[in-house]
Write a protein that holds these residues in place. Sequence first.
Motif, PDB file in Angstrom:
ATOM      1  N   ARG A   1       0.842  -1.195   0.000  1.00 41.85           N
ATOM      2  CA  ARG A   1       0.000   0.000   0.000  1.00 41.85           C
ATOM      3  C   ARG A   1       0.881   1.251   0.000  1.00 41.85           C
ATOM      4  O   ARG A   1       0.580   2.240  -0.658  1.00 41.85           O
TER       5      ARG A   1
ATOM      6  N   GLU B   1       0.775   4.204  -2.678  1.00 41.64           N
ATOM      7  CA  GLU B   1       0.575   5.611  -2.322  1.00 41.64           C
ATOM      8  C   GLU B   1       1.651   6.496  -2.950  1.00 41.64           C
ATOM      9  O   GLU B   1       1.395   7.624  -3.341  1.00 41.64           O
ATOM     10  N   GLU B   2       2.866   5.965  -3.030  1.00 43.73           N
ATOM     11  CA  GLU B   2       3.929   6.731  -3.678  1.00 43.73           C
ATOM     12  C   GLU B   2       3.597   6.975  -5.148  1.00 43.73           C
ATOM     13  O   GLU B   2       3.846   8.051  -5.682  1.00 43.73           O
TER      14      GLU B   2
ATOM     15  N   ASP C   1       0.901   9.586  -5.417  1.00 41.27           N
ATOM     16  CA  ASP C   1       1.496  10.900  -5.210  1.00 41.27           C
ATOM     17  C   ASP C   1       2.259  11.337  -6.456  1.00 41.27           C
ATOM     18  O   ASP C   1       2.153  12.466  -6.917  1.00 41.27           O
ATOM     19  N   PHE C   2       3.008  10.393  -7.011  1.00 39.62           N
ATOM     20  CA  PHE C   2       3.824  10.669  -8.194  1.00 39.62           C
ATOM     21  C   PHE C   2       2.954  11.121  -9.368  1.00 39.62           C
ATOM     22  O   PHE C   2       3.287  12.057 -10.082  1.00 39.62           O
TER      23      PHE C   2
ATOM     24  N   GLU D   1      -0.038  12.369  -9.130  1.00 37.39           N
ATOM     25  CA  GLU D   1      -0.951  13.433  -8.678  1.00 37.39           C
ATOM     26  C   GLU D   1      -2.420  13.057  -8.853  1.00 37.39           C
ATOM     27  O   GLU D   1      -3.205  13.781  -9.453  1.00 37.39           O
TER      28      GLU D   1
END
Lengths: 659, 265
Positions: B140, B144-145, B148-149, B151
């Motif tokens: 997970r 999430e990274e 974020d990457f 957007e």
Amino acid sequence: MAATTDAAASGSALDTFPRWLLQHERVRGGKTATREKDLGIWQSWTWQQVAAETRAMAAGLAELGFQRGDHLAIIGDNRPRLYWAMCAAQMLGGIPVPLYQDAVAAEMVFALQDAEIRIAIVEDQEQVDKLLEVREQCPALAHILYDDPRGMRHYKQTCVQSVDEIVAMGGIHNRNQPEFIPGEIAQGRGDDVAIMLYTSGTTGKPKGVCQTHSALIAAATGGCSFDNISPADEILSYLPMAWVGDNLFSYAQALVAGFTVNCPESGETVMTDLREIGPTYYFAPPRVFENLLTQVMIRMEDAGAVKRGLFHYFMAVAKRCGAEILDGKPVAAADRLLYAMGNLLIYGPLRNVLGMSRIRVAYTAGAAIGPDLFRFYRSIGINLKQLYGQTETCAYVCLQPDREIEFDSVGKPAPQVEIRIAANGEILVRGPMLLKEYFKRPDATAEVIDAEGWFHTGDAGFLDAAGQLKIIDRAKDVGKLATGAMFAPNYIENKLKFFPHIKEAVAFGHDRDMVCAFVNIDMGAVGNWAERRGLAYSGYTDLAGKAEVHELIQECVEKVNAELAHDAMLAETQIHRFLILHKELDPDDDELTRTRKVRRSFIAEKYGVLIDALYAGKASQYIETVVKFEDGRSGKVAADLGIRDVKTFPAGAAAKQAA
Amino acid sequence: MAETVSERQIGDVVLDLRNISLAFGGVNALSDISFDVREHEIRAIIGPNGAGKSSMLNVINGVYQPQQGEVVLRGQRFEKMSPGHAARAGIARTFQNIALFKGMSVLDNIMTGRNLKMKSNILQQAVWWGPAQREELAHREKVEEIIDFLEIQHIRKTPVGRLPYGLQKRVDLGRALAMEPSILLLDEPMAGMNIEEKQDMSRFILDVNDQLGTTIVLIEHDMGVVMDISDRIVVLDYGKKIGDDTPDEVRANPEVIAAYLGASH
């Protein structure tokens, strides 16, 4: 730091923001000060961590040569680091200058040059690129520090560094010289400039408004005591940091009251983040409340028949008695019971969806809010209130007290604030929250603050019988009828525009013996209304010419007249005659500005024949107008416009009749 | 994201396609095509409709088996590549027609990309206990990274079917990235997008290449995009290779102009 505790804790010594930060570090060091959602998880920092981080950042800035009186540019979305950077600059006696993060590079040049910015702390690559783009025009700019390292690996410019590096550097500095930062903080004084905000400058160049620590602290203390804001409160910070409102709520009040500031994950996640955090204290301009309501209404239209029926039934109940219950006014027992049921079934879940379940106090400011919109939120049990203020007064002049909400006023003078109405109707304000000066502009400062210390707001208004302030217009727009009565066109136009069926309105009356108005119908709302009635129409001009539509708009105008009659000062400016324009006012035809403000004098000239017809008492007038289409071609719109007389009411007596 | 290369440097050949020929019945989709892909580069395949571009990608990740020729991946020769082997060797791809689970959230869709990396067995996963729980948390975090990457935080919990096309494409890219591929195959990543969405997607592709060091092979119709972001371009026409060079050279190649770019270029 043991020596300072007693003096600082006494309260009188808490005259700068860094001292407030240290106070919270001592008193509630383990409590959460800041939260930010990152990688899907809310990260938190305690007051101790925030204070340590801020001290390290301050020392790092000092190593870069940041000195007392220097300005520090801060550009980006609401990130914890950027808020801490404001305090770090203040620790060194410097002045943070937050700039609008969505401004293009060229728009930032003026502020960067004017404030002689040497160091800028920015959020990310986007902002770094903007500053690099204008670097040649801002030779003083020597350091650009970024918070988010994404995409920054290939920047070889020596002026670009990460905030992390600065904080690490400052951390070492503080270990070697632990007394340096406390010494710097000790030199700070309440009348030092704490922050500089540039006013948007609708006319001429922007001006830097210099606010002192004591002014902001006075505004924050007054606001917090007014609404009993405590360290237990939570706020979501998502409005531009360069706006005075965010400064007051997310920085000044947060530091004075010691409540928790929550930073959303990104601009698009605000709604979700709002629901997850459930703030107890909330601040937003009217358009945010309007968008939320529109979303709810659209989703309700798609809901099942039972839900929709319940919703409409209980919203009618709320409309009848919700606001009164919130105000603690007497309400019939049957209505109270219905409202309690509605609260269980509709209002509670609705507040939850809006992320407003825990809200104790919500404020709106920045523009006039429609009474229906305002009433909607209050009627479902959200304590939404209005405040009035401007950058020059720390957004702190008037606040609406609980239980004394008047829909069309902005409330009573806030603690320590004096208000006077000048002879021309302009609102004058005096108090500890006034600006110190406009940066490098003594001429402009002298213009707005007179010899007795009154700040001239440029707004016209009056205090009503209950002592609440009503804003009516910009002072320079206020005219006079031939009878000498005050004529405030914007005020009347706003009242008209609050009806969903009216999109634009232009009121005339200066130097005339009565008020007349042009109206633009709202194509969406009136079109929908016509469809539901089976009224066929071929386009705007056709729809605007229908007798039924005239009937509809006349009702709206009469309601406005009834409201105007209620105020003795404005009763004479009731609208006597109106017509519905045959085309929509359009920026392409120079009738509106790009920000959709009516260009009154241009319209008066262009449609002179219509104005003559209004005042000559004619029942209709033929007109032909050239219009520009979006592809650059132009065409003609012609119509025979009907003109209607409207019922007016005797002053003071009429509010009930039309409502 | 965690692992970043210190400097974007185009390295040695990681993928070499030698004399590939592929026919469906009597139709020659690809005839005798050879080209290579170097580490960390952005390699574009262009050509008119039916030129064999998608077939080429399908050969690379083993969906189609060529009748002739071989695929050499990091020095290892494959006459028959299989999709499973390609995935384990670090090749991920996105599809021209988005291949996502419409009813599942963005988060869950990207999580499916981690499937290959999950070690716990189905029973452990079902009861979500011990190692399975720890493993899921770690995955997970990785997902999430990626969110974020790319957007896409604001649509984390939104079912993919409700998203506009441009965002679905981004989620598709996210699902491919979840495999942490060393080579990423993109089949028309900008098809059907407006200018703004194309700009966003171009930036994400460049970021993936630059920050994660991923080698990228992409098919794209938008010449502006291809010329801007690619290091080298292969031009196919009716299953034949008619050009293989840098964007500037390709733009000047008369054969390519005749076949594809047209007189206006």
